[in-house]
Design a protein around this motif. Structure first.
Motif, PDB file in Angstrom:
ATOM      1  N   PRO A   1     -15.411  83.298  53.325  1.00  9.16           N
ATOM      2  CA  PRO A   1     -16.278  83.870  52.151  1.00  9.16           C
ATOM      3  C   PRO A   1     -16.701  82.809  51.210  1.00  9.16           C
ATOM      4  N   VAL A   2     -17.508  82.045  51.187  1.00  8.57           N
ATOM      5  CA  VAL A   2     -17.589  80.798  50.073  1.00  8.57           C
ATOM      6  C   VAL A   2     -18.471  81.001  49.001  1.00  8.57           C
ATOM      7  N   ASP A   3     -18.416  80.456  47.627  1.00  5.85           N
ATOM      8  CA  ASP A   3     -19.370  80.668  46.277  1.00  5.85           C
ATOM      9  C   ASP A   3     -20.776  79.950  46.513  1.00  5.85           C
ATOM     10  N   THR A   4     -21.812  80.381  46.747  1.00  7.56           N
ATOM     11  CA  THR A   4     -23.139  79.920  46.555  1.00  7.56           C
ATOM     12  C   THR A   4     -23.367  79.533  44.973  1.00  7.56           C
ATOM     13  N   ILE A   5     -24.486  79.049  44.614  1.00  8.91           N
ATOM     14  CA  ILE A   5     -24.867  78.534  42.823  1.00  8.91           C
ATOM     15  C   ILE A   5     -25.997  79.142  43.015  1.00  8.91           C
ATOM     16  N   GLN A   6     -27.021  80.306  41.692  1.00 11.05           N
ATOM     17  CA  GLN A   6     -28.260  80.456  42.399  1.00 11.05           C
ATOM     18  C   GLN A   6     -28.770  79.509  41.103  1.00 11.05           C
ATOM     19  N   VAL A   7     -29.619  79.359  41.618  1.00 16.14           N
ATOM     20  CA  VAL A   7     -30.635  78.310  40.569  1.00 16.14           C
ATOM     21  C   VAL A   7     -32.007  78.401  39.510  1.00 16.14           C
TER      22      VAL A   7
ATOM     23  N   GLY B   1     -14.583  82.297  42.425  1.00 13.76           N
ATOM     24  CA  GLY B   1     -15.921  82.543  41.317  1.00 13.76           C
ATOM     25  C   GLY B   1     -16.462  82.437  40.184  1.00 13.76           C
ATOM     26  N   LEU B   2     -16.089  81.209  40.467  1.00 14.13           N
ATOM     27  CA  LEU B   2     -16.058  79.705  38.709  1.00 14.13           C
ATOM     28  C   LEU B   2     -16.998  79.023  39.094  1.00 14.13           C
ATOM     29  N   LEU B   3     -17.460  78.195  38.334  1.00 15.91           N
ATOM     30  CA  LEU B   3     -17.730  76.833  38.532  1.00 15.91           C
ATOM     31  C   LEU B   3     -17.396  76.604  37.538  1.00 15.91           C
ATOM     32  N   ASP B   4     -16.918  75.335  37.630  1.00 17.98           N
ATOM     33  CA  ASP B   4     -16.093  73.881  36.920  1.00 17.98           C
ATOM     34  C   ASP B   4     -17.011  73.381  35.877  1.00 17.98           C
ATOM     35  N   VAL B   5     -17.339  72.837  35.144  1.00 16.03           N
ATOM     36  CA  VAL B   5     -18.339  71.902  34.162  1.00 16.03           C
ATOM     37  C   VAL B   5     -17.907  71.230  33.672  1.00 16.03           C
TER      38      VAL B   5
ATOM     39  N   HIS C   1     -15.305  75.830  31.981  1.00  9.93           N
ATOM     40  CA  HIS C   1     -15.506  77.208  33.176  1.00  9.93           C
ATOM     41  C   HIS C   1     -16.040  78.603  32.801  1.00  9.93           C
ATOM     42  N   GLY C   2     -16.790  78.654  33.891  1.00  3.53           N
ATOM     43  CA  GLY C   2     -17.353  79.722  33.943  1.00  3.53           C
ATOM     44  C   GLY C   2     -18.517  80.235  34.717  1.00  3.53           C
ATOM     45  N   LYS C   3     -19.076  81.456  34.799  1.00  7.97           N
ATOM     46  CA  LYS C   3     -19.904  81.950  35.498  1.00  7.97           C
ATOM     47  C   LYS C   3     -21.172  82.054  35.120  1.00  7.97           C
ATOM     48  N   GLU C   4     -21.737  82.054  34.309  1.00  9.30           N
ATOM     49  CA  GLU C   4     -23.196  81.323  34.061  1.00  9.30           C
ATOM     50  C   GLU C   4     -23.283  80.266  33.272  1.00  9.30           C
ATOM     51  N   ILE C   5     -24.092  78.924  32.900  1.00 18.24           N
ATOM     52  CA  ILE C   5     -24.502  77.830  32.865  1.00 18.24           C
ATOM     53  C   ILE C   5     -25.911  77.618  32.398  1.00 18.24           C
ATOM     54  N   ARG C   6     -26.081  77.943  31.124  1.00 14.89           N
ATOM     55  CA  ARG C   6     -27.258  76.601  31.174  1.00 14.89           C
ATOM     56  C   ARG C   6     -26.976  75.463  30.202  1.00 14.89           C
ATOM     57  N   ILE C   7     -27.882  74.693  30.741  1.00 15.23           N
ATOM     58  CA  ILE C   7     -27.366  73.289  30.493  1.00 15.23           C
ATOM     59  C   ILE C   7     -29.012  72.937  30.193  1.00 15.23           C
TER      60      ILE C   7
ATOM     61  N   ARG D   1     -25.848  79.533  38.304  1.00 13.45           N
ATOM     62  CA  ARG D   1     -25.411  81.155  38.192  1.00 13.45           C
ATOM     63  C   ARG D   1     -23.900  81.040  39.556  1.00 13.45           C
ATOM     64  N   VAL D   2     -22.890  81.273  39.466  1.00 11.69           N
ATOM     65  CA  VAL D   2     -22.223  81.689  40.852  1.00 11.69           C
ATOM     66  C   VAL D   2     -22.263  82.793  41.386  1.00 11.69           C
ATOM     67  N   GLN D   3     -22.326  82.639  42.687  1.00 12.14           N
ATOM     68  CA  GLN D   3     -22.610  84.026  43.999  1.00 12.14           C
ATOM     69  C   GLN D   3     -21.272  84.228  44.560  1.00 12.14           C
ATOM     70  N   PRO D   4     -20.710  85.341  44.485  1.00  4.78           N
ATOM     71  CA  PRO D   4     -18.783  84.555  45.006  1.00  4.78           C
ATOM     72  C   PRO D   4     -19.358  85.398  46.472  1.00  4.78           C
ATOM     73  N   GLY D   5     -19.251  84.509  47.333  1.00  5.67           N
ATOM     74  CA  GLY D   5     -18.604  84.833  47.980  1.00  5.67           C
ATOM     75  C   GLY D   5     -19.774  85.184  49.162  1.00  5.67           C
ATOM     76  N   ALA D   6     -20.906  84.448  48.574  1.00  3.65           N
ATOM     77  CA  ALA D   6     -22.009  84.697  49.027  1.00  3.65           C
ATOM     78  C   ALA D   6     -22.472  83.880  50.094  1.00  3.65           C
TER      79      ALA D   6
END
Length: 293
Positions: A118-124, A217-221, A254-260, A283-288
């Motif tokens: 299982p790996v994370d994905t990103i919801q845009v 479960g995190l995004l590196d910004v 570092h965070g789970k939800e990033i707005r740019i 927005r990170v989606q852990p193990g999705a």
């Protein structure tokens, strides 16, 4: 024995994506596996084929570069379908992050016998993308401009197209005023780009976020702040090794939800595709996603 559906980008790498599949297909079929090959007519068509194959219990393979990988993998995010990747594009950055073998025999063995991870994905979320999932990163700034130039280059291929695209983008770049909201905390920065990274690699092997992990479960910004353009060109070379992190102009959050957001309609990209402008939320989606890697 696993059954596979390969979703092929026929234009991967500037040529036929089929070339990357042929030796692997022979090995899979010799081992007794069934393989159905489908050629994508568009990204939406690729998503539809991937979901239908997953509903039939097939392992779905994305054949091509980061665009088709992100498209197919994103379509399968949140499902039980097993995803495999056959790197055959120009950048292949997500395959690099997964540590996939280049040798067809080793890759065939992994696809036939490997255990899904299982790996994370990103919801845009943006005006253009409503709940679309991607795999590697979302990036907004000069790198998105550079990637757009690389994708539309007719004379250059591979690393050369990325270098030329980067040069053209930086020369014409005007510093942007960013507002970056990380898990509800606002940061105002002036600079070149903001990258919300699930995978450390982008832009043909540049290690933009060396600390990024696909399953944490995190995004590196990564924020590259304003600096003279001559320093930015030096930094582009440092991206190969991660040495850019030592520069004071580079900041990691570092965070789970990033707005740019920005002071103008700056383009952003996701997994090699650039077709929209800020603002955007990642927005990170852990193990999705279940991946053979």
């Amino acid at each position: 024995m696993r059954q596979f559906t390969a979703v092929v980008n026929p234009a991967a790498g500037g040529s036929s994506g089929t070339a990357g599949l042929l030796p692997l297909a022979r090995l899979l079929r010799e081992a007794g596996a069934q393989l159905d090959t489908q050629y994508s007519r568009s990204l939406e068509h690729a998503r539809q084929v991937a979901r239908q194959a997953g509903e039939q219990g097939h392992v779905v393979l994305a054949v091509g570069g980061d665009g088709i990988a992100g498209c197919v993998g994103g379509a399968l995010s949140g499902t039980d379908t097993v995803f495999g990747l056959v790197p055959a594009g120009r950048g292949n950055d997500f395959a690099r992050a997964l540590g996939l073998p280049a040798d067809p025999s080793a890759l065939a063995d992994l696809l036939l016998n490997g255990t899904p991870r299982p790996v994370d994905t990103i919801q845009v979320e943006s005006a253009v993308h409503a709940g679309v999932s991607v795999l590697g990163s979302v990036y907004a700034g000069v790198d998105a401009v550079a990637n757009r130039h690389a994708n539309t280059s007719k004379l250059l291929r591979g690393a050369a197209s990325y270098y030329a695209g980067g040069l053209r983008a930086v020369v014409g770049w005007r510093p942007a005023e960013y507002r970056i909201t990380v898990d509800g905390v606002e940061h105002e920065r002036r600079g070149y780009t903001v990258v919300a990274a699930n995978s450390g690699f982008y832009g043909f092997g540049r290690n933009i976020a060396p600390g990024a992990r696909l399953d944490d479960g995190l995004l590196d910004v990564v924020v590259i702040q304003h600096a003279p353009k001559r320093l930015f060109f030096a930094m582009m070379n440092e991206l190969k090794t991660g040495a850019h992190l030592q520069r004071p102009e580079v900041e990691i959050l570092h965070g789970k939800e990033i707005r740019i957001e920005a002071d103008r309609a700056i383009p952003y990209g996701a997994d090699g595709e650039v077709d929209a402008a800020l603002p955007v939320t990642a927005r990170v989606q852990p193990g999705a996603l279940r991946v053979l890697c």
